[in-house]
Design a protein around this motif. Structure first.
Motif, short mmCIF file in Angstrom:
data_model
loop_
_atom_site.label_atom_id
_atom_site.label_comp_id
_atom_site.label_asym_id
_atom_site.label_seq_id
_atom_site.Cartn_x
_atom_site.Cartn_y
_atom_site.Cartn_z
N MET A 1 0.82 -1.20 0.00
CA MET A 1 0.00 0.00 0.00
C MET A 1 0.86 1.25 0.00
O MET A 1 0.53 2.22 -0.66
CB MET A 1 -0.90 0.00 1.23
N ASP A 58 -4.96 -8.65 -6.91
CA ASP A 58 -5.47 -7.70 -5.96
C ASP A 58 -6.44 -6.72 -6.58
O ASP A 58 -7.26 -6.13 -5.92
CB ASP A 58 -4.29 -6.96 -5.35
N SER A 71 -8.12 -19.31 2.49
CA SER A 71 -7.17 -19.45 3.60
C SER A 71 -7.39 -20.76 4.35
O SER A 71 -6.43 -21.36 4.84
CB SER A 71 -7.21 -18.24 4.53
N LEU A 107 -3.31 -18.57 -5.31
CA LEU A 107 -3.01 -18.08 -3.96
C LEU A 107 -2.71 -19.25 -3.02
O LEU A 107 -1.75 -19.21 -2.27
CB LEU A 107 -4.20 -17.29 -3.42
N LEU A 111 0.95 -19.61 -1.40
CA LEU A 111 1.07 -19.34 0.03
C LEU A 111 1.36 -20.61 0.81
O LEU A 111 2.09 -20.56 1.81
CB LEU A 111 -0.22 -18.68 0.55
N ILE A 115 4.38 -20.70 3.42
CA ILE A 115 4.20 -20.90 4.86
C ILE A 115 4.80 -22.23 5.30
O ILE A 115 5.44 -22.32 6.34
CB ILE A 115 2.71 -20.82 5.25
N TYR B 124 3.85 -7.34 6.78
CA TYR B 124 3.97 -5.93 6.43
C TYR B 124 4.60 -5.79 5.05
O TYR B 124 4.12 -5.05 4.19
CB TYR B 124 4.81 -5.24 7.50
N PHE B 126 4.75 -8.07 2.72
CA PHE B 126 3.86 -8.73 1.80
C PHE B 126 2.66 -7.83 1.48
O PHE B 126 2.28 -7.67 0.32
CB PHE B 126 3.37 -9.99 2.48
N GLY B 127 2.10 -7.23 2.53
CA GLY B 127 0.91 -6.43 2.37
C GLY B 127 1.15 -5.17 1.58
O GLY B 127 0.22 -4.55 1.08
N SER B 128 2.44 -4.80 1.44
CA SER B 128 2.69 -3.56 0.72
C SER B 128 2.46 -3.73 -0.77
O SER B 128 2.22 -2.76 -1.46
CB SER B 128 4.12 -3.08 0.98
N PHE B 129 2.50 -4.96 -1.28
CA PHE B 129 2.10 -5.08 -2.68
C PHE B 129 0.83 -5.88 -2.89
O PHE B 129 0.28 -5.85 -3.97
CB PHE B 129 3.25 -5.59 -3.57
N SER B 130 0.37 -6.62 -1.90
CA SER B 130 -0.92 -7.27 -2.07
C SER B 130 -1.61 -7.47 -0.73
O SER B 130 -1.37 -8.46 -0.04
CB SER B 130 -0.76 -8.61 -2.76
N PRO B 131 -2.51 -6.56 -0.34
CA PRO B 131 -3.22 -6.71 0.93
C PRO B 131 -4.05 -8.00 0.96
O PRO B 131 -4.19 -8.61 2.01
CB PRO B 131 -4.14 -5.49 0.98
N LYS B 132 -4.56 -8.41 -0.21
CA LYS B 132 -5.44 -9.57 -0.23
C LYS B 132 -4.66 -10.84 0.10
O LYS B 132 -5.06 -11.63 0.95
CB LYS B 132 -6.05 -9.70 -1.62
N ALA B 133 -3.50 -11.01 -0.57
CA ALA B 133 -2.68 -12.19 -0.30
C ALA B 133 -2.20 -12.14 1.15
O ALA B 133 -2.12 -13.18 1.82
CB ALA B 133 -1.49 -12.23 -1.24
N VAL B 136 -4.98 -13.49 3.38
CA VAL B 136 -5.08 -14.95 3.32
C VAL B 136 -3.92 -15.58 4.09
O VAL B 136 -4.09 -16.54 4.84
CB VAL B 136 -5.08 -15.43 1.85
N PHE B 137 -2.73 -14.99 3.92
CA PHE B 137 -1.53 -15.48 4.62
C PHE B 137 -1.74 -15.47 6.13
O PHE B 137 -1.53 -16.49 6.81
CB PHE B 137 -0.37 -14.56 4.21
N ARG B 208 -6.94 -0.58 4.69
CA ARG B 208 -6.77 -1.52 5.78
C ARG B 208 -5.66 -1.01 6.68
O ARG B 208 -4.66 -0.48 6.22
CB ARG B 208 -6.38 -2.88 5.23
#
Lengths: 227, 290
Positions: A1, A58, A71, A107, A111, A115, B124, B126-133, B136-137, B208
């Motif tokens: 973001m 996204d 998830s 995804l 993921l 993980i 953090y 990860f969320g900077s380029f995809s909040p959605k992934a 889920v993570f 978010r």
């Protein structure tokens, strides 16, 4: 973001990364830099492709229900990785891709690889595994009308993609050893035969066992709540 | 400057990308050696240095990688000895060693990285380029212990219902499958409720926010600029010269540029260690002496 807040910049990046930056990396790595840098090129391209895929998803609007189901499936994949010898990650990724959609399949695969490597060892192989498993899920989603016809088609798809996955990971092992040569690749493939066989076998077994009950469960959830 | 562990995760991630990228990208045995030393020292400093199993694994990998190359590739002019009429050459042995250094040092850097980053920091980045992934993570991470608890509950219930026989393997397997199936259905149904609750509380409306707030302080900016400038130095100097292994080893002549490159890589590699030591010294110095 914080990295890409500006929508114009984001659009520029979305066009330049696949069409300019990735080819440029490959070109620079192979022709300009004198040292052998296949390893770095493959690494960089893999990471960029991952970022591209995930940030591309996204953009689309996905309901929160679908996200939660993704998830849940990811967590099931990771728990499954604790089963000794046989691993159900590919099977569950394929099932998710078919029933929930290719985006969720990608995804879940990516993921789950990320993980589960926290438990079994994070390494430079992580992005490769993420991309490989993610693509298996994505293609399962794209081919889902065809795959849904019969359980055996799903089993065949899982086994074949699993084999391709192993062969591609062997290429990567050889790149690690420095330089690529046919002899080394053959040696790596032969050395990995027991592993490949166990892996394909576990994909087959898990898809035979799981594809029907999981398909029913997911279809029921979709029907009941209209995901 | 704060400790490396408390620096902004994006700066730390970029630092690790630079260091490992240079090790993998520029095939130079001296750079590989520097990188290996830096990674080893940092892994001893940052806390997981006493993990003997890891050191043993790295040693085995090192020996295996170093020995496979001369057995398979017979390039090179200096023949050491013959195995089954196949020449083992000094050049390919050294080539294998250089590769092994690269492999092991990247492994050490990765282990340092995962030692520094917990799931919150990774989220953090990860969320900077995809909040959605990232969402889920984090949800998947939370589900793992939850599923463990739930399957224990299910097993207890099934036992109370008398669904298990003692000492029957087939029955046990069937029971485990049933357990898994029940858990999956339960998780999916509960997940829908979670999702509805999320939407009711306004998920997807506006930006978010995060639980932990990582900010860019001045020292993070310094770390970022310093590491990128040093990385550029290293790359600029390394592109200028070429280390040739086959047919005979030709080391590039030491010039001012190449020395600058090696020294800046040495500094780059030691940044976290120096920082850690500095904090340690300051802590000793500031401790009350009553």
């Amino acid at each position: 973001m914080i990295v890409i807040n500006n929508s114009g910049l984001r659009r520029v990046l979305r066009i330049t990364v696949p069409f300019v930056i990735i080819p440029l990396t490959v070109f620079l790595g192979t022709f300009i830099v004198p040292q052998k840098s296949y390893l770095f090129v493959s690494f960089a391209v893999t990471v960029m492709a991952l970022i591209l895929f995930i940030s591309g998803f996204d953009r689309k609007k996905t309901g929160s229900r679908r996200l939660v189901i993704s998830s849940v499936m990811t967590a099931l994949c990771i728990i499954g990785r604790f089963i000794p010898v046989f691993k159900p990650i590919t099977a569950l990724t394929v099932i998710t891709g078919i029933h929930i959609g290719g985006e969720s399949g990608f995804l879940v695969g990516a993921l789950a690889a990320l993980i589960s490597n926290f438990f079994s060892g994070q390494g430079p192989w992580t992005p490769f595994q993420m991309l490989a498993w993610g693509l298996i899920g994505l293609f399962a989603g794209l081919l889902s009308p065809f795959l849904k016809r019969s359980r055996w088609i799903i089993v065949a798809y899982g086994t074949v993609t699993g084999m391709i996955f192993s062969l591609i990971m062997d290429v990567w092992t050889v790149l690690w050893g420095g330089g690529f040569s046919a002899e080394l690749y053959l040696a790596a493939v032969v050395a990995a035969i027991p592993h490949t066989v166990v892996y394909s076998l576990s994909n087959m077994i898990f898809l035979i066992i799981l594809s029907k009950p999981f398909g029913e469960k997911l279809e029921r959830i979709k029907l009941k709540y209209g995901v | 400057m704060r400790t490396f562990k408390d620096s902004n995760p994006i700066a730390v991630t970029l630092y690790f990308l630079f260091v490992t990228g240079i090790t993998m990208f520029l095939f130079d045995p001296i750079l590989n050696g520097i990188s290996f030393l830096g990674a080893l020292i940092f892994s001893l400093v940052c806390g997981d240095g006493r993990d003997n199993k890891k050191h043993l694994l790295c040693l085995v990998l090192f020996v295996a990688t170093a020995l496979i190359n001369p057995l398979v590739s017979h390039n090179g002019v200096t023949v050491l000895f013959f195995i089954n009429d196949n020449p083992i050459t000094l050049e390919s042995l050294l080539y294998g060693c250089s590769n092994a250094f690269m492999l092991v040092s990247v492994l050490y850097w990765f282990s340092c990285f995962s030692c520094l980053m917990d799931s919150d920091k990774l989220l953090y980045v990860f969320g900077s380029f995809s909040p959605k992934a990232a969402l889920v993570f984090s949800m998947a991470l939370r589900y793992i212990p939850l599923f463990g608890d739930r399957s224990k509950k299910i097993r207890a219930t099934q036992k109370t219902m008398g669904l298990y026989k003692d000492g029957n393997i087939l029955d046990m397997i069937r029971g485990r499958v049933r357990e898994f199936s029940i858990m999956t259905t339960w998780a999916l149904e509960k997940g829908i409720i979670t999702a509805d609750s999320m939407s009711a509380r306004g998920y997807g409306q506006g930006r978010r926010t995060r639980f932990t707030n990582f900010r860019f302080y001045l020292c993070d900016v310094i770390l970022l600029i310093l590491s990128s400038v040093l990385a550029v130095f290293v790359i600029m100097s390394a592109v200028k010269h070429d280390f040739v292994f086959y047919p005979a080893i030709v080391a590039p002549k030491m010039s001012l540029i190449s020395v600058i490159g090696y020294v800046s890589y040495g500094v780059l590699v030691l940044i976290p260690t120096i920082n850690e030591w500095k904090e340690e010294i300051r802590w000793r110095y500031l401790r009350s002496k009553i």
